[in-house]
Design a protein around this motif. Structure first.
Motif, mmCIF file in Angstrom:
data_model
loop_
_atom_site.group_PDB
_atom_site.id
_atom_site.type_symbol
_atom_site.label_atom_id
_atom_site.label_comp_id
_atom_site.label_asym_id
_atom_site.label_seq_id
_atom_site.Cartn_x
_atom_site.Cartn_y
_atom_site.Cartn_z
ATOM 1 N N HIS A 98 1.662 3.204 -7.809
ATOM 2 C CA HIS A 98 1.448 3.241 -6.368
ATOM 3 C C HIS A 98 0.819 1.921 -5.944
ATOM 4 O O HIS A 98 0.484 1.074 -6.785
ATOM 5 C CB HIS A 98 0.495 4.389 -5.988
ATOM 6 N N CYS A 133 -0.010 3.114 0.843
ATOM 7 C CA CYS A 133 0.626 2.855 -0.448
ATOM 8 C C CYS A 133 1.747 1.866 -0.180
ATOM 9 O O CYS A 133 2.646 2.135 0.615
ATOM 10 C CB CYS A 133 1.176 4.154 -1.017
ATOM 11 N N GLU A 135 3.673 0.423 -2.603
ATOM 12 C CA GLU A 135 4.674 0.357 -3.678
ATOM 13 C C GLU A 135 5.542 1.597 -3.520
ATOM 14 O O GLU A 135 5.011 2.712 -3.466
ATOM 15 C CB GLU A 135 4.008 0.391 -5.064
ATOM 16 N N TYR A 136 6.848 1.412 -3.516
ATOM 17 C CA TYR A 136 7.711 2.577 -3.370
ATOM 18 C C TYR A 136 7.508 3.520 -4.549
ATOM 19 O O TYR A 136 7.629 3.125 -5.697
ATOM 20 C CB TYR A 136 9.183 2.176 -3.264
ATOM 21 N N CYS A 137 7.137 4.780 -4.250
ATOM 22 C CA CYS A 137 6.785 5.692 -5.328
ATOM 23 C C CYS A 137 7.573 6.997 -5.271
ATOM 24 O O CYS A 137 7.318 7.916 -6.043
ATOM 25 C CB CYS A 137 5.287 5.973 -5.299
ATOM 26 N N HIS A 141 6.757 8.550 -0.213
ATOM 27 C CA HIS A 141 6.043 7.271 -0.172
ATOM 28 C C HIS A 141 5.514 6.931 1.219
ATOM 29 O O HIS A 141 4.362 6.530 1.378
ATOM 30 C CB HIS A 141 6.973 6.158 -0.686
ATOM 31 N N MET A 144 2.286 8.545 2.324
ATOM 32 C CA MET A 144 1.124 8.400 1.452
ATOM 33 C C MET A 144 0.130 7.429 2.078
ATOM 34 O O MET A 144 0.307 6.216 2.003
ATOM 35 C CB MET A 144 1.581 7.892 0.084
HETATM 36 CU CU1 CUA Z 1 2.567 5.960 -3.463
HETATM 37 CU CU2 CUA Z 1 4.267 4.692 -2.394
#
Ligand code: CUA
Length: 151
Positions: A98, A133, A135-137, A141, A144
């Motif tokens: 993340h 967040c 970062e693609y999670c 996402h 978040m």
């Molecule tokens: Cu956690 Cu994007």
């Protein structure tokens, strides 16, 4: 006879290499700025300080903010920080990579499972800050996020 020369040469090279690595690591502070500690991502909930995430006072105006990222939330999600507090943020992930960015500040970290990433920041400016967040999670996402309130 030749073997001995090559062996000496080899050991010499190794020694020079180790010296260069050692000197650059210590003298120039060449270590990565984060990834200080490793942690078992499956045991985050049992591992202090992440078994009790949140803000902890560690000294006069100094705090530790221990946080856990997991798809798709930060724990804790709403944080109140006293104005002027110097806060060391420690964060780890329970699942995937993340991001941890406090919008409008220089706080921007990768959150990696297996590692604790840290960043120290003094919050002088009162207001509300959004944690995102970056970062693609996964599917959630974009949902978040969290909130830091400096009062
Ligand atoms: Cu956690 Cu994007």
């Amino acid at each position: 006879k030749y073997e001995k020369i090559w062996l000496t040469f080899g050991i010499g090279c190794l020694f020079v290499f180790l010296t260069v690595v050692g000197v650059s690591a210590f003298a120039e502070g060449n270590q990565p700025p984060s990834c200080l500690t490793t942690i078992d991502p499956e045991k985050v909930d049992q591992t202090p300080p992440f078994n009790k995430p949140g803000l902890v006072k560690t000294g006069n105006n100094e705090y530790q903010l221990n946080m856990v990222a997991s798809a798709f939330t930060f724990t804790p999600n709403q944080i109140e920080i006293p104005k002027g507090a110097k806060v060391t943020i420690n964060i780890t992930s329970k699942d995937v990579i993340h991001g941890f960015e406090v919008a409008g500040t220089n706080v921007n970290m990768m959150v990696e499972p297996g590692y604790v990433n840290s960043f120290t920041k003094t919050f002088n400016q009162p207001g509300e800050y959004t944690i995102v967040c970056n970062e693609y999670c996964g599917a959630g996402h974009h949902m978040m996020y969290g909130r830091i309130k400096v009062v």
